[in-house]
Design a protein around this motif. Sequence first.
Motif, PDB file in Angstrom:
ATOM      1  N   ARG A 125      74.287  76.519  82.631  1.00 19.20           N
ATOM      2  CA  ARG A 125      74.782  76.067  83.936  1.00 19.20           C
ATOM      3  C   ARG A 125      75.867  75.000  83.763  1.00 19.20           C
ATOM      4  O   ARG A 125      76.835  74.956  84.522  1.00 19.20           O
ATOM      5  CB  ARG A 125      73.619  75.527  84.767  1.00 19.20           C
ATOM      6  CG  ARG A 125      73.999  75.385  86.233  1.00 19.20           C
ATOM      7  CD  ARG A 125      72.822  75.108  87.110  1.00 19.20           C
ATOM      8  NE  ARG A 125      73.299  74.789  88.452  1.00 19.20           N
ATOM      9  CZ  ARG A 125      72.698  73.940  89.269  1.00 19.20           C
ATOM     10  NH1 ARG A 125      71.578  73.342  88.889  1.00 19.20           N
ATOM     11  NH2 ARG A 125      73.194  73.707  90.457  1.00 19.20           N
ATOM     12  N   ILE A 126      75.689  74.117  82.764  1.00 20.17           N
ATOM     13  CA  ILE A 126      76.752  73.141  82.459  1.00 20.17           C
ATOM     14  C   ILE A 126      78.043  73.884  82.145  1.00 20.17           C
ATOM     15  O   ILE A 126      79.121  73.564  82.661  1.00 20.17           O
ATOM     16  CB  ILE A 126      76.345  72.245  81.272  1.00 20.17           C
ATOM     17  CG1 ILE A 126      75.149  71.369  81.624  1.00 20.17           C
ATOM     18  CG2 ILE A 126      77.534  71.377  80.831  1.00 20.17           C
ATOM     19  CD1 ILE A 126      74.617  70.555  80.459  1.00 20.17           C
TER      20      ILE A 126
ATOM     21  N   ALA B 128      83.474  65.254  86.080  1.00 20.37           N
ATOM     22  CA  ALA B 128      83.329  64.099  85.188  1.00 20.37           C
ATOM     23  C   ALA B 128      82.103  63.273  85.537  1.00 20.37           C
ATOM     24  O   ALA B 128      81.515  62.610  84.672  1.00 20.37           O
ATOM     25  CB  ALA B 128      84.588  63.234  85.256  1.00 20.37           C
ATOM     26  N   ALA B 129      81.686  63.329  86.823  1.00 24.35           N
ATOM     27  CA  ALA B 129      80.529  62.535  87.249  1.00 24.35           C
ATOM     28  C   ALA B 129      79.234  63.009  86.590  1.00 24.35           C
ATOM     29  O   ALA B 129      78.222  62.283  86.596  1.00 24.35           O
ATOM     30  CB  ALA B 129      80.401  62.594  88.769  1.00 24.35           C
ATOM     31  N   MET B 130      79.232  64.211  86.017  1.00 24.71           N
ATOM     32  CA  MET B 130      78.033  64.717  85.338  1.00 24.71           C
ATOM     33  C   MET B 130      77.804  64.027  84.004  1.00 24.71           C
ATOM     34  O   MET B 130      76.736  64.156  83.411  1.00 24.71           O
ATOM     35  CB  MET B 130      78.165  66.230  85.096  1.00 24.71           C
ATOM     36  CG  MET B 130      78.282  67.078  86.343  1.00 24.71           C
ATOM     37  SD  MET B 130      78.140  68.850  85.989  1.00 24.71           S
ATOM     38  CE  MET B 130      79.432  69.104  84.768  1.00 24.71           C
TER      39      MET B 130
ATOM     40  N   ALA C 186      69.520  67.559  88.929  1.00 25.53           N
ATOM     41  CA  ALA C 186      70.042  66.954  90.161  1.00 25.53           C
ATOM     42  C   ALA C 186      71.548  66.731  90.075  1.00 25.53           C
ATOM     43  O   ALA C 186      72.287  66.979  91.036  1.00 25.53           O
ATOM     44  CB  ALA C 186      69.323  65.632  90.429  1.00 25.53           C
ATOM     45  N   ALA C 187      72.017  66.277  88.904  1.00 18.90           N
ATOM     46  CA  ALA C 187      73.450  66.017  88.733  1.00 18.90           C
ATOM     47  C   ALA C 187      74.257  67.303  88.826  1.00 18.90           C
ATOM     48  O   ALA C 187      75.348  67.329  89.421  1.00 18.90           O
ATOM     49  CB  ALA C 187      73.702  65.336  87.385  1.00 18.90           C
ATOM     50  N   LEU C 188      73.714  68.386  88.252  1.00 19.10           N
ATOM     51  CA  LEU C 188      74.414  69.670  88.314  1.00 19.10           C
ATOM     52  C   LEU C 188      74.492  70.177  89.751  1.00 19.10           C
ATOM     53  O   LEU C 188      75.525  70.700  90.185  1.00 19.10           O
ATOM     54  CB  LEU C 188      73.717  70.696  87.424  1.00 19.10           C
ATOM     55  CG  LEU C 188      73.800  70.441  85.909  1.00 19.10           C
ATOM     56  CD1 LEU C 188      72.940  71.447  85.150  1.00 19.10           C
ATOM     57  CD2 LEU C 188      75.233  70.517  85.421  1.00 19.10           C
ATOM     58  N   ASP C 189      73.393  70.015  90.503  1.00 24.33           N
ATOM     59  CA  ASP C 189      73.402  70.437  91.911  1.00 24.33           C
ATOM     60  C   ASP C 189      74.448  69.655  92.697  1.00 24.33           C
ATOM     61  O   ASP C 189      75.204  70.226  93.495  1.00 24.33           O
ATOM     62  CB  ASP C 189      72.020  70.219  92.544  1.00 24.33           C
ATOM     63  CG  ASP C 189      70.981  71.206  92.020  1.00 24.33           C
ATOM     64  OD1 ASP C 189      71.379  72.249  91.470  1.00 24.33           O
ATOM     65  OD2 ASP C 189      69.771  70.914  92.148  1.00 24.33           O
TER      66      ASP C 189
END
Length: 742
Positions: free
Chosen positions: A726-727, A694-696, A668-671
């Motif tokens: 993906r990261i 940075a929010a990831m 979800a964070a990556l999306d």
Amino acid sequence: MPDLLIEIFSEEIPARMQKRAAEDLKKLVTNGLVEAGLTYASAGAFATPRRLTLSIEDLLAQSPTTVEERKGPRVDAPEKALAGFLRGAGVAKEDLGTVEEKKGTFYVAKITKEGRAAAPIIAEVLEKTIRNFPWPKSMRWGSGSLKWVRPLHSIICVLSAEDGSEVVEFDIDGIKSGRSTRGHRFMAPDAIDVNNFDDYATKLKSAYVMLDATERADHIWHDATNQAFAQGLEVVEDKGLLAEVAGLVEWPVVLMGNIGADFLDLPPEVLQTSMKEHQKFFSVRNPKTGRIEKFVTVANRETADQGATILAGNEKVLSARLADAKFFWDNDIRTVEREGFEAMAAPLANVTFHNKLGSQAERIARIAALARDIAPIVGADADEAELAAKVAKADLSSEMVYEFPELQGIMGRYYAKKAGLSDAVADACRDHYSPLGPSDDVPTDPVSVVVALADKLDTLTGFWAIDEKPTGSKDPFALRRAALGVIRLILTNDARFGLDRVFDTQLLAHRIAVTDENDGVIDTLKEILVEIADHGLFGAAFNAITDKLDDTQTEAAKAATSGLPETSVDLLSFFHDRLKVFLKDEGVRHDVIDACLAMDGSDDITLLVKRARALSATLATEDGANLIQGFKRANNILTQAEEKDGVEYSYGPDIKFAESDEEKALFAALDTSEAAIKPAMKTEDFEAAMSAMAAMRPSVDAFFEAVQVNAESDILRRNRLNLLGRIREICLSVADLTKLDG
């Protein structure tokens, strides 16, 4: 503890050498004393035109006794080795001790150096200092071997304490140390005996000598500004001239004189330059009109007529100097009015800029063409920019600039206005040399910016074209300064353009300039040049033109342009190095810039700096710094797995294989981050993109804390590796984080 006073009295020391000489005297003497074991509390150095003075407080009266333990050869060493050790240590064999070590038993000598009185040490140190003093220029005076900048007359060397003072006696080429000096050459020329520094300074002041250069400068400025203020005027500040004049006098007497009415309409810069360079006068300005109306001179003595005779002589000499300046000015104005300002540049066709780069006129033509090309970048009118480039250096052939080279550009503005040219063109004549240094103002008027950029870019591409690049500390053509000037012009004016295209254009223009007009390939080169200007970089332009040619013509074009792309790349790399130095003062690290250089558009300085500043700001936050560590961890795991498995994990992971909440949260964070980063990167909102990246960080940290990437199940392992991929993909879309240190 005693104090030490040293004075070296001579004929007039050049003003430019005094400050450095005082510092050298202090450094050499104090270092020599400390090396000999004499420490001190404080030291102060002073200089006047006729003397160098050093005062040292609380000096040890005697150097301490020291005991040195020196290790020698093994006890079973040959006799020759032992004999050599004894000679070096200055001891007998029976005085040696021994020490047991793993490698055997060794002789040890204890060498005692008895302390010495301060006086003989001072004499040795001062004599060595005087004989080896690092003057920029010196020569032998009289019949001795001593070299000094001017004839040396006397030396004071006095040790003083509460119970009295003593002269430290020594002799250098017949000059014996003592306690006697002299005051002002004309107002108090007799000998003066002194006992200590306070006595010395007091008696010198009574003998019309201000010992401290700062005091002399303050006195000059205070008196000059007060006299100007009393007449509703102001002194034009010039710190360099003030320091120089303070080094020309021992007892400054400030006098204000008049400038002849015939010269008051000369440009202020002409008056200032003439008076400063020829007479060492300060200019006095009328703040209401901006005109230079009077001058300040500094005499080295008081006179019965309050300086009237001195002023009369100075005014007479100044009138002769300014008559020359007025003659040059009038001649230049006649030329401009009769023939036009552009005509003034005609003689530059016979002035060589560089033997491999042609004449000044040829250089001006290149600058004008480039100025026209890049004018739209900063919103300048192309015709006006081209005209400004053509006349910007016309004043180089003027009589005024020939006499005062430092007025180049400044006089160009006056001549441009006399010729009826626009303010923008006139200002470009003055400002196109700027910025000259890191603290110099940067032009912001569009026409001035364009001509300044074109001038510096032509210089850089020209010297790269002939392989005259800076090496080490050598930069005879100031190319580092020119590159920094381009960078500051671009950033200050938020200019957006690719340097690659400009480099290709100018490098090819330089190549054409050195190609014989009768060479059949020159027409092809000119076509390629036009194609670059119209459509882009050298490679594409070359192919577009040579596709129409036969093999022989194509090979000739290749030979004529050999090495040009590599030269362009090398010059861009040079710019990137200068940019790193420039941004270092902002706290932007070199590796941050490297991370941004790996992205597209690295030849766009404004884009590159925006990205680097945003990344630097992100790394300064806790989330940003920790995310980088998470990225590196993910990248390391991926690199090892890809090397082991022989595949690239860059395929989309599937959330249906996610088992833990942390794994699902990372999806979800990556999306979320990717949805924010992509539009931000398109609009060049790097701050938003970096913030989204940075929010990831919390999700990445939680994933590594809770999830085992290399799971036993191949399906889970591949899916998790693709998740790490993906990261990596998202982070690398912002900057090449693999370039970051740590």
